[in-house]
Write a protein that holds these residues in place. Sequence first.
Motif, PDB file in Angstrom:
ATOM      1  N   TYR A 131      -7.996  -4.242   4.986  1.00 51.00           N
ATOM      2  CA  TYR A 131      -7.228  -4.744   3.606  1.00 51.00           C
ATOM      3  C   TYR A 131      -8.721  -5.256   2.481  1.00 51.00           C
ATOM      4  CZ  TYR A 131      -2.610  -5.426   6.191  1.00 51.00           C
ATOM      5  OH  TYR A 131      -0.884  -5.216   6.460  1.00 51.00           O
ATOM      6  N   TYR A 159       0.970  -1.128  -0.088  1.00 48.31           N
ATOM      7  CA  TYR A 159      -0.209  -0.539   0.251  1.00 48.31           C
ATOM      8  C   TYR A 159       0.779   1.438   0.177  1.00 48.31           C
ATOM      9  CZ  TYR A 159      -3.234  -3.318   1.124  1.00 48.31           C
ATOM     10  OH  TYR A 159      -4.693  -4.021   1.577  1.00 48.31           O
ATOM     11  N   PRO A 191       0.834  -6.950   3.278  1.00 51.08           N
ATOM     12  CA  PRO A 191       1.519  -5.440   4.095  1.00 51.08           C
ATOM     13  C   PRO A 191       1.820  -6.254   5.411  1.00 51.08           C
ATOM     14  CG  PRO A 191      -0.550  -5.125   2.296  1.00 51.08           C
ATOM     15  CD  PRO A 191      -0.438  -6.294   2.216  1.00 51.08           C
ATOM     16  N   ALA A 192       0.992  -6.840   5.897  1.00 53.70           N
ATOM     17  CA  ALA A 192       1.473  -6.865   7.803  1.00 53.70           C
ATOM     18  C   ALA A 192       2.231  -7.930   7.318  1.00 53.70           C
ATOM     19  CB  ALA A 192       0.180  -7.514   8.060  1.00 53.70           C
ATOM     20  N   GLN A 196      -7.231  -4.459  10.714  1.00 51.39           N
ATOM     21  CA  GLN A 196      -6.580  -4.929   9.802  1.00 51.39           C
ATOM     22  C   GLN A 196      -6.588  -5.574   9.336  1.00 51.39           C
ATOM     23  OE1 GLN A 196      -2.055  -5.352  10.764  1.00 51.39           O
ATOM     24  NE2 GLN A 196      -2.757  -7.441   9.615  1.00 51.39           N
ATOM     25  N   HIS A 241       1.827   1.006   8.227  1.00 47.38           N
ATOM     26  CA  HIS A 241       1.401   1.148   6.757  1.00 47.38           C
ATOM     27  C   HIS A 241       1.398   2.638   6.267  1.00 47.38           C
ATOM     28  CE1 HIS A 241      -0.734  -2.716   8.512  1.00 47.38           C
ATOM     29  NE2 HIS A 241      -0.837  -2.746   7.307  1.00 47.38           N
ATOM     30  N   ALA A 242       1.126   2.777   5.498  1.00 46.39           N
ATOM     31  CA  ALA A 242       0.808   3.492   4.746  1.00 46.39           C
ATOM     32  C   ALA A 242      -0.197   5.103   5.443  1.00 46.39           C
ATOM     33  CB  ALA A 242       0.174   4.010   3.247  1.00 46.39           C
ATOM     34  N   MET A 278       0.520  -9.170  -2.390  1.00 44.04           N
ATOM     35  CA  MET A 278      -0.761  -9.818  -2.188  1.00 44.04           C
ATOM     36  C   MET A 278      -1.638 -10.576  -2.198  1.00 44.04           C
ATOM     37  SD  MET A 278      -1.722  -6.008  -0.807  1.00 44.04           S
ATOM     38  CE  MET A 278      -0.750  -4.990  -0.591  1.00 44.04           C
TER      39      MET A 278
END
Lengths: 200, 200
Positions: free
Chosen positions: B30, A63, A88-89, B26, B3-4, A108
């Motif tokens: 997502y 992201y 992303p986690a 989260q 994160h962003a 992803m």
Amino acid sequence: MKHAPLVDQLIHAFTCLPGVGPRSAQRMAYALLDRGREQGRRLGDALHAAMDGVQHCQRCRNYAEAELCPICESPKRDSSLICIVATPADVLAFEQSGEYLGQYFVLMGELSPLDGIGPRELGLDVLEQRLQGGEIRELILATGTTVEGEATAHYVLDIAQDAGVQVTRIAQGVPMGGDLEFVDGATLAQALKARRPFGS
Amino acid sequence: MKHAPLVDQLIHAFTCLPGVGPRSAQRMAYALLDRGREQGRRLGDALHAAMDGVQHCQRCRNYAEAELCPICESPKRDSSLICIVATPADVLAFEQSGEYLGQYFVLMGELSPLDGIGPRELGLDVLEQRLQGGEIRELILATGTTVEGEATAHYVLDIAQDAGVQVTRIAQGVPMGGDLEFVDGATLAQALKARRPFGS
């Protein structure tokens, strides 16, 4: 006779969230209406801001709010070392360890042909081009140990070997600081198989 | 590195919902970012519409989009018969039974002095005025059978008796169509105590 239409619409909209059925959706709507209108408005704002403002980093697919994410843009990160993760986690988990100074490639997801998730959906065609480009020195595999994770790891191994890039995988074994009695059998068997000389 | 920012803000905003911790928040963020942006925008719209557009019926305190809710406005409903319930969901349950043609008074909670919920917070001062006004013939108690529900029921009983209004309570006993073996002991004891002549 039902709820006021706006209440029903809100309850229905909440059910699009994972793990939220009609009952929890109703509980959420009531909670915000009864004692959290300001929080409800903030959640609405956050949703619009994120849905419109979050894109994927052109380089690592994580992201990002610009073409590149902060990690891919940082001159301090080694761009010849790429860690392959599913979400992303996972990036967050690595960053919190504070030990990794390379960059990432975020799939992803993981290969799952039955769900229509093939190499293209995970951006593996883009990764292949970058591997062919020659600027990557080492690829670190950190996908999960499920069937899908393993399949993904082997696919990445194949395209990396075609490009002559070294591939490593993060070690699998017993977690640090845990009691052995709580470790599952498969992990223990893997830890035994991957044992290393001690005291060297 | 996190994160962003927009993603972190969204995750944080989700945790204001009941039963949603950082992990589920989260997962929700997502899910919407990866494959539900349109749903996410719709949820944002529904939140704003409901937070700004839903008020409480001036008469029965249920959710409404105007001064009065459709039930209080309907000329078909008997306004001299009032059923006291704790939540809008209870109104829904009665309406689905299709058997009730009176009106409601929705407490939006139950008496709980330790949490700062007294008679005023439940609108019981307003109900008392209406009872004194003389247009109510019968009050049907349908609050829960918890300690708070019982306390609330007794408070309402007191103010109704002061106003000389008849008070009834919905019957407690075994549910229709259920096997006796699945009914809890307290319910069965109550059903036995409240037994009625049969065949009359």
